[in-house]
Scaffold this active site. Sequence first.
Site, PDB file in Angstrom:
ATOM      1  N   ASP A  71       0.713  -1.393   0.037  1.00 13.82           N
ATOM      2  CA  ASP A  71       0.050   0.008  -0.078  1.00 13.82           C
ATOM      3  C   ASP A  71       0.904   1.105  -0.106  1.00 13.82           C
ATOM      4  OD1 ASP A  71       0.981  -0.213   2.517  1.00 13.82           O
ATOM      5  OD2 ASP A  71      -1.093   0.037   3.564  1.00 13.82           O
ATOM      6  N   GLU A 157       8.055  -0.682  14.261  1.00 15.99           N
ATOM      7  CA  GLU A 157       9.323  -0.104  13.877  1.00 15.99           C
ATOM      8  C   GLU A 157      10.049   0.271  14.917  1.00 15.99           C
ATOM      9  OE1 GLU A 157       5.650   0.998  10.958  1.00 15.99           O
ATOM     10  OE2 GLU A 157       6.110   0.830  13.170  1.00 15.99           O
TER      11      GLU A 157
END
Length: 208
Positions: A71, A157
């Site tokens: 995406d 992350e």
Amino acid sequence: DAAARSELVSRFVAGAGLPCTHLHVPTPRRYKRPGLPRATEQRNAGLAWLRQRHQHLPPPQPGVLFFADDDNTYSLELFQEMRTTRKVSVWPVGLVGGRRYERPVVENGKVVGWYTGWRADRPFAIDMAGFAVSLQVILSHPKAVFKRRGSQPGMQESDFLKQITTVEELEPKANNCTKVVLVWHTRTEKVNLANEPKYHLDTVNIEV
């Protein structure tokens, strides 16, 4: 994210004409719920493949790891920027977190904070599309993976980067993170097929 290779993806990478290894691993059903991190198993499969492939080769082994998502939208210039990554490099990402872009805040060539629309208190307030890692770093930290236990959405992350680097070590790219955005987190929205016919369907079935 499947128990077997997708013919659609296989044909796509074959047509690209680039060296490629097509990996696949399904996400356990118990993790396919709203509010849980996504793509954990798939990213870890890629890390495991890299380490297995390179563990017996002598250093130095040049290479850069980047977690590209389906995406996202990319400028080819982004890949030129990340080529010089020594450890972990970072740059701005467009259309993320309720703002037009997010970026590391840089002073005197060092990351000192984050311009973000969500959870600026994260250790690394950065999108998955906003960093790249040297292959040598991946090989020298063999236990660094994306974790399920204790991890929250939006924190993968930070959870990963904490295992391999510090904020002070980050390498700002894109003119100290002030250059035009080179990657956009465009996201994948729910499909609206209101104009898809219920009758008189097409005579061929094309996989999309």
